[in-house]
Design a protein around this motif. Structure first.
Motif, short mmCIF file in Angstrom:
data_model
loop_
_atom_site.label_atom_id
_atom_site.label_comp_id
_atom_site.label_asym_id
_atom_site.label_seq_id
_atom_site.Cartn_x
_atom_site.Cartn_y
_atom_site.Cartn_z
N GLN A 115 0.83 -1.21 0.00
CA GLN A 115 0.00 0.00 0.00
C GLN A 115 0.86 1.26 0.00
O GLN A 115 0.43 2.32 -0.46
CB GLN A 115 -0.95 0.00 1.20
CG GLN A 115 -0.33 0.25 2.55
CD GLN A 115 0.34 -0.98 3.16
OE1 GLN A 115 0.36 -2.05 2.54
NE2 GLN A 115 0.86 -0.84 4.35
N LYS A 116 2.10 1.16 0.49
CA LYS A 116 2.97 2.33 0.53
C LYS A 116 3.48 2.71 -0.87
O LYS A 116 3.94 3.84 -1.08
CB LYS A 116 4.14 2.08 1.46
CG LYS A 116 3.74 2.01 2.93
CD LYS A 116 4.96 1.92 3.82
CE LYS A 116 4.55 1.96 5.30
NZ LYS A 116 5.75 1.89 6.18
N ILE A 117 3.41 1.77 -1.80
CA ILE A 117 3.87 2.06 -3.15
C ILE A 117 2.95 3.08 -3.81
O ILE A 117 3.41 4.01 -4.49
CB ILE A 117 3.95 0.75 -3.97
CG1 ILE A 117 5.02 -0.16 -3.36
CG2 ILE A 117 4.24 1.04 -5.44
CD1 ILE A 117 5.03 -1.56 -3.91
N GLN A 118 1.66 2.94 -3.62
CA GLN A 118 0.72 3.92 -4.15
C GLN A 118 0.96 5.29 -3.53
O GLN A 118 0.89 6.32 -4.21
CB GLN A 118 -0.73 3.47 -3.90
CG GLN A 118 -1.77 4.42 -4.49
CD GLN A 118 -1.67 4.54 -6.00
OE1 GLN A 118 -1.51 3.53 -6.70
NE2 GLN A 118 -1.74 5.75 -6.52
N GLN A 119 1.25 5.33 -2.23
CA GLN A 119 1.55 6.60 -1.57
C GLN A 119 2.76 7.27 -2.21
O GLN A 119 2.79 8.49 -2.39
CB GLN A 119 1.83 6.35 -0.08
CG GLN A 119 0.65 5.79 0.70
CD GLN A 119 1.04 5.37 2.11
OE1 GLN A 119 2.13 5.69 2.59
NE2 GLN A 119 0.15 4.64 2.77
N ALA A 120 3.76 6.47 -2.58
CA ALA A 120 4.95 7.02 -3.23
C ALA A 120 4.60 7.67 -4.56
O ALA A 120 5.07 8.77 -4.88
CB ALA A 120 6.00 5.92 -3.42
N LEU A 121 3.76 7.01 -5.35
CA LEU A 121 3.39 7.53 -6.67
C LEU A 121 2.61 8.83 -6.56
O LEU A 121 2.66 9.67 -7.45
CB LEU A 121 2.57 6.49 -7.42
CG LEU A 121 3.26 5.16 -7.72
CD1 LEU A 121 2.29 4.21 -8.42
CD2 LEU A 121 4.51 5.38 -8.57
N ASP A 122 1.90 9.00 -5.46
CA ASP A 122 1.09 10.20 -5.27
C ASP A 122 1.92 11.43 -4.93
O ASP A 122 1.38 12.54 -4.88
CB ASP A 122 0.05 9.97 -4.16
CG ASP A 122 -1.03 8.97 -4.57
OD1 ASP A 122 -1.21 8.75 -5.78
OD2 ASP A 122 -1.68 8.41 -3.67
N HIS A 123 3.22 11.26 -4.68
CA HIS A 123 4.06 12.38 -4.29
C HIS A 123 5.14 12.68 -5.34
O HIS A 123 6.22 13.17 -5.01
CB HIS A 123 4.71 12.10 -2.93
CG HIS A 123 3.77 12.20 -1.78
ND1 HIS A 123 2.88 11.20 -1.44
CD2 HIS A 123 3.54 13.21 -0.89
CE1 HIS A 123 2.16 11.57 -0.40
NE2 HIS A 123 2.54 12.78 -0.05
N VAL A 124 4.86 12.38 -6.59
CA VAL A 124 5.80 12.64 -7.69
C VAL A 124 5.26 13.76 -8.56
O VAL A 124 4.06 13.82 -8.84
CB VAL A 124 6.01 11.36 -8.54
CG1 VAL A 124 6.89 11.66 -9.76
CG2 VAL A 124 6.64 10.26 -7.69
N SER A 125 6.14 14.66 -8.99
CA SER A 125 5.75 15.79 -9.85
C SER A 125 5.71 15.34 -11.30
O SER A 125 6.53 15.76 -12.14
CB SER A 125 6.74 16.95 -9.68
OG SER A 125 6.84 17.36 -8.33
#
Length: 295
Positions: A115-125
């Motif tokens: 689930q943390k992988i989706q969180q990572a993608l949400d914080h990319v410009s």
């Protein structure tokens, strides 16, 4: 002589520093209150320092690692498609790293947290300058620490895929751990990254150590953190934000160094991929790739 304490217990690397004090009574009290397994070290400095270590998971060998596809599918079924695609590729990269490094020598330090992988993608410009997008992909995957191990190596691989998604002919400089180039230029970036993420999660604990006149904290792999070089006096939430920003900048610098070392300065000002372009490349552009060649 520098006063040094260990961040991971020297005989049990799954135990990490959680509390320190100059008072034996205080450290014993904290130990009695802990709900976790604990270990204690007294450092015999001129003024002794006592450190409490806690651990909740045994370090395991990767010999039996097997992310069954049905099991994995169930674990990620609630994720958006982008999260599912990146998760599958990260697992394939992890399995390749284990295969190359030999499973008996590869250790698993934590639970798998897709689930943390989706969180990572949400914080990319997404769609920004290529070095920034690639650096943020790498940084945020490392910061979320979703895999049981190899988060830095797989993060570098994802940085490479991000560049390839806009320039398929890009030739990544060698970053293999058995290559002399690794020790020359890649390893220092990883070491500094590990320093930043360790301070990010432990600024309050490290502030206490600094107040006890500790100079150095040493984490596993012999990586030393000189406390005087870091700003520690802030709320832990502020530290999470501040050091996440520093880590993103650090990984962006790494992305720029990768492009320059590959003699692709023409890509420094190239627009990076959108999220959909990146996911499409991961899905369709890597079908025949042998990820073991990356390790």
């Amino acid at each position: 002589m520098d006063r040094l304490v260990y961040y991971h217990h020297p005989q049990a690397e799954n135990f990490s520093l959680t509390f320190s004090s100059a008072s034996p009574a205080e450290i014993r009290s904290r130990r009695e209150q802990s709900d976790e397994s604990t270990k204690l070290i007294g450092y015999p400095f001129e003024t002794p320092v006592y450190v409490l270590y806690e651990g909740d998971k045994e370090v395991e060998s990767a010999h039996e690692i097997d992310f069954d596809r049905n099991w994995l599918t169930e674990r990620i079924r609630t994720l958006p498609r982008a999260g599912k695609v990146v998760t599958f590729r990260l697992v394939e990269l992890l399995e390749a790293a284990v295969d190359v490094r030999e499973a008996d020598e590869f250790r698993l330090y934590k639970e798998f947290e897709p689930q943390k992988i989706q969180q990572a993608l949400d914080h990319v410009s997404w769609g920004g300058p290529l070095p920034k997008v690639a650096g943020e992909v790498m940084s945020n995957l490392i910061l979320r620490h979703s895999l049981p191990n190899a988060n830095h190596r797989t993060g570098i691989a994802m940085l490479q895929f991000c560049i390839e998604s806009v320039e398929p002919d890009f030739a990544m400089p060698r970053t293999h751990v058995d290559d002399s180039a690794w020790r020359e230029w890649v390893d220092p970036y990883i070491v500094d990254s590990k320093r930043l993420i360790t301070v990010r999660r432990n600024n309050v604990r490290f502030k206490t150590l600094a107040e006890l006149d500790v100079d150095l904290v040493e984490r596993k792999d012999g990586i030393q953190i000189r406390l005087a070089e870091f700003e520690l006096d802030m709320h832990w939430r502020e530290a999470l934000s501040k050091y996440a920003g520093l880590h993103e900048s650090h990984c962006t610098e790494f992305a720029q160094a990768v492009l320059q070392r590959a003699e692709r300065d023409d890509l420094l000002d190239r627009q990076g991929p959108t999220k959909q372009e990146f996911i499409t490349y991961l899905e369709d552009g890597l079908v025949e790739r042998d990820f073991r060649e990356m390790f």
